[in-house]
Design an enzyme around this catalytic site. Structure first.
Site, PDB file in Angstrom:
ATOM      1  N   ARG A  61      47.596  52.368  15.322  1.00  0.00           N
ATOM      2  CA  ARG A  61      48.629  53.413  15.188  1.00  0.00           C
ATOM      3  C   ARG A  61      48.291  54.389  14.066  1.00  0.00           C
ATOM      4  O   ARG A  61      48.650  55.560  14.114  1.00  0.00           O
ATOM      5  CB  ARG A  61      50.024  52.808  14.970  1.00  0.00           C
ATOM      6  CG  ARG A  61      51.096  53.886  14.748  1.00  0.00           C
ATOM      7  CD  ARG A  61      52.536  53.463  15.001  1.00  0.00           C
ATOM      8  NE  ARG A  61      52.840  52.139  14.559  1.00  0.00           N
ATOM      9  CZ  ARG A  61      52.937  51.747  13.271  1.00  0.00           C
ATOM     10  NH1 ARG A  61      52.750  52.621  12.296  1.00  0.00           N
ATOM     11  NH2 ARG A  61      53.221  50.498  12.966  1.00  0.00           N
ATOM     12  N   TYR A 114      57.632  76.533  26.536  1.00  0.00           N
ATOM     13  CA  TYR A 114      57.803  75.247  27.184  1.00  0.00           C
ATOM     14  C   TYR A 114      59.208  74.732  26.869  1.00  0.00           C
ATOM     15  O   TYR A 114      59.690  74.884  25.743  1.00  0.00           O
ATOM     16  CB  TYR A 114      56.731  74.274  26.664  1.00  0.00           C
ATOM     17  CG  TYR A 114      56.642  73.036  27.488  1.00  0.00           C
ATOM     18  CD1 TYR A 114      56.144  73.083  28.790  1.00  0.00           C
ATOM     19  CD2 TYR A 114      57.075  71.811  27.002  1.00  0.00           C
ATOM     20  CE1 TYR A 114      56.076  71.953  29.566  1.00  0.00           C
ATOM     21  CE2 TYR A 114      57.011  70.669  27.778  1.00  0.00           C
ATOM     22  CZ  TYR A 114      56.514  70.739  29.059  1.00  0.00           C
ATOM     23  OH  TYR A 114      56.460  69.618  29.829  1.00  0.00           O
ATOM     24  N   ASP A 187      51.171  78.179  20.746  1.00  0.00           N
ATOM     25  CA  ASP A 187      50.892  77.239  21.833  1.00  0.00           C
ATOM     26  C   ASP A 187      49.858  77.894  22.747  1.00  0.00           C
ATOM     27  O   ASP A 187      50.136  78.880  23.425  1.00  0.00           O
ATOM     28  CB  ASP A 187      52.192  76.917  22.588  1.00  0.00           C
ATOM     29  CG  ASP A 187      52.011  75.792  23.609  1.00  0.00           C
ATOM     30  OD1 ASP A 187      50.901  75.667  24.175  1.00  0.00           O
ATOM     31  OD2 ASP A 187      52.984  75.050  23.859  1.00  0.00           O
ATOM     32  N   LYS A 212      46.630  69.339  30.022  1.00  0.00           N
ATOM     33  CA  LYS A 212      46.374  70.452  30.940  1.00  0.00           C
ATOM     34  C   LYS A 212      44.877  70.756  30.996  1.00  0.00           C
ATOM     35  O   LYS A 212      44.112  69.902  31.375  1.00  0.00           O
ATOM     36  CB  LYS A 212      47.213  71.662  30.510  1.00  0.00           C
ATOM     37  CG  LYS A 212      48.680  71.317  30.175  1.00  0.00           C
ATOM     38  CD  LYS A 212      49.483  70.900  31.378  1.00  0.00           C
ATOM     39  CE  LYS A 212      50.879  70.388  31.072  1.00  0.00           C
ATOM     40  NZ  LYS A 212      51.719  71.208  30.234  1.00  0.00           N
TER      41      LYS A 212
HETATM   42  C1  LIG Z   1      52.830  71.051  29.444  1.00  0.00           C
HETATM   43  C2  LIG Z   1      53.032  71.905  28.293  1.00  0.00           C
HETATM   44  C3  LIG Z   1      53.426  71.367  27.059  1.00  0.00           C
HETATM   45  C4  LIG Z   1      53.779  69.914  26.896  1.00  0.00           C
HETATM   46  O1  LIG Z   1      52.664  69.068  27.032  1.00  0.00           O
HETATM   47  P1  LIG Z   1      52.781  67.534  27.462  1.00  0.00           P
HETATM   48  O2  LIG Z   1      51.372  67.064  27.334  1.00  0.00           O
HETATM   49  O3  LIG Z   1      53.334  67.504  28.847  1.00  0.00           O
HETATM   50  O4  LIG Z   1      53.703  66.866  26.498  1.00  0.00           O
HETATM   51  C5  LIG Z   1      53.545  72.225  25.983  1.00  0.00           C
HETATM   52  N1  LIG Z   1      53.316  73.542  26.097  1.00  0.00           N
HETATM   53  C6  LIG Z   1      52.941  74.100  27.268  1.00  0.00           C
HETATM   54  C7  LIG Z   1      52.721  75.565  27.335  1.00  0.00           C
HETATM   55  C8  LIG Z   1      52.798  73.310  28.410  1.00  0.00           C
HETATM   56  O5  LIG Z   1      52.465  73.877  29.568  1.00  0.00           O
END
Ligand SMILES: *Cc1c(COP(=O)(O)O)cnc(C)c1O
Length: 397
Positions: A61, A114, A187, A212
């Site tokens: 952890r 998001y 982001d 992603k």
């Molecule tokens: C999917 C997504 C997230 C969140 O990511 P997870 O891995 O699903 O927690 C954050 N920001 C954007 C722009 C996303 O498309």
């Protein structure tokens, strides 16, 4: 055998292949192994150890080797000093917000983000912990300027924004933030570091959902924050060690493996999405197409300025049709799958209906339901033909 430092001398593709990898000293394997142990042998006298340290050879952890290899690569690809990899993109976002913000601080954030960002900043941190928040259309620099207060600690933007593909000017907002003593986080999930590197444009932090494009194969979740070590050490201590958002070694290994082909996949995503966007513009039954690579996108010039290699694989579009037609249209698709998420190898489409509580923050064309389409790396001709035959069945051509 020590590898050379790949950060300074080599290009993006070379670093995507080599950074963080090395010959395994025990076996001589040219790929580093997955270390699935939860715990590590203690020294002769453990009484001086700090149980809350992020050193790797203590307890998983607190951090593990596969996580650290991936952190090394991502810091390099994003051009940042340090990186923390956590269990999901949302763990990375919450880790950043919890580390930087305290009661009485003010945060400005994009009206298109998001959904978890909206929940975290506008509900959880605001209602429970007394953080002040202002939601702003960050595509308009004057509105960002007007929203800043003396206690503004952080500006958080998402560009391209999910799901409207809005584009905010990273360089201009970074200047504005710094002139007012605030930090900027971006982001970067929709662009990936292949297309856009916010830290090089002046941002203090880049956040990525590794789930992603960076993993790219739709089989592991993860998140990353890239930025200065002084802040990331705080995030490591809080989010990972005391809140427990540690990534599993196996997922870190999968993402390390997937990220090797990030540049190759992004080239194909960029190319396919532009072809699909151009095709959609020719379809009579399509009411609008939102893609930053199209010349008629409202912030196309800013996208061209800050997205160096392409505009990503995600676009949104509407149909001149009712709710039932939207649903039926999806059932005709054979190559494209109806599912959430994006940045996978395969094409994914999701119908975002008319009932989104944040709709008032989106441009008008998004108000009657629309599709968010993550264009995959299949043959563009097959993706376009799949759409065409589905449009034909609903008499939308
Ligand atoms: C999917 C997504 C997230 C969140 O990511 P997870 O891995 O699903 O927690 C954050 N920001 C954007 C722009 C996303 O498309």
């Amino acid at each position: 055998m020590a590898k050379r430092n790949f950060d300074d001398e080599f290009g993006f593709q070379t670093r995507a292949v080599h950074t963080g990898n090395d010959v395994d000293s025990e076996t001589g394997a040219i790929k580093r192994p997955i270390t699935m142990a939860n715990s590590y042998e203690l020294p002769y006298d453990p009484s001086d150890l700090n149980w809350s340290s992020a050193g790797k050879n203590l307890y998983t952890r607190n951090g593990g080797s596969n996580q650290q290899y991936l952190q090394e690569k991502l810091a390099s690809l994003e051009g940042g000093e340090d990186c923390v990899v956590l269990a999901s993109g949302v763990a990375a976002l919450s880790g950043l917000f919890f580390a930087l913000l305290k009661s009485g601080d003010h945060v400005v954030f994009s009206s298109v983000t998001y959904i978890a960002v909206y929940r975290l900043l506008n509900e959880l941190l605001k209602d429970k912990f007394g953080v002040e928040t202002t939601i702003v259309d960050t595509t308009d620099i004057e509105k960002v300027k007007a929203a800043i207060r003396p206690n503004t600690k952080l500006i958080h933007i998402e560009t391209p924004g999910n799901p409207t593909l809005s584009i905010s000017d990273i360089e201009k907002i970074a200047e504005l933030a710094h002139a007012n003593g605030a930090l900027l986080s971006v982001d970067n999930t929709f662009a990936s570091p292949f297309n856009q590197r916010p830290i090089e444009l002046g941002a203090d932090f880049t956040v990525e959902s590794l789930t992603k494009y960076i993993n790219g194969h739709g089989d592991a979740m993860g998140g990353a924050i890239i930025g200065k070590k002084e802040y990331l050490d705080i995030i490591r201590a809080q989010s990972q060690i005391n809140l427990g958002a540690t990534i599993s070694p196996f997922n870190a290994w999968l993402i390390m493996r997937g990220s090797v082909t990030l540049p190759l996949r992004m080239k194909q995503h960029n190319e396919n999405a532009l072809k699909v966007a151009r095709y959609l513009k020719t379809v009579k039954g399509v009411s609008f197409v939102a893609y930053p690579g199209l010349e008629d996108h409202p912030n196309h010039d800013v996208a061209v300025k800050q997205m160096k290699n392409g505009f990503g694989g995600v676009l949104s579009f509407g149909l001149k049709a009712d709710h039932d037609t939207y649903n039926r249209f999806v059932t005709h698709l054979k190559v494209i799958t109806s599912a959430v998420s994006l940045g996978h190898d395969e094409s994914l489409i999701v119908f975002l209906g008319e009932n989104d509580e944040r709709q008032y923050l989106y441009p008008e064309e998004f108000h009657n339901g629309f599709f968010r389409f993550s264009v995959g790396i299949e043959d563009a001709e097959d993706i376009i033909e799949d759409l065409r035959q589905a449009f034909e069945k609903e008499k939308l051509l």
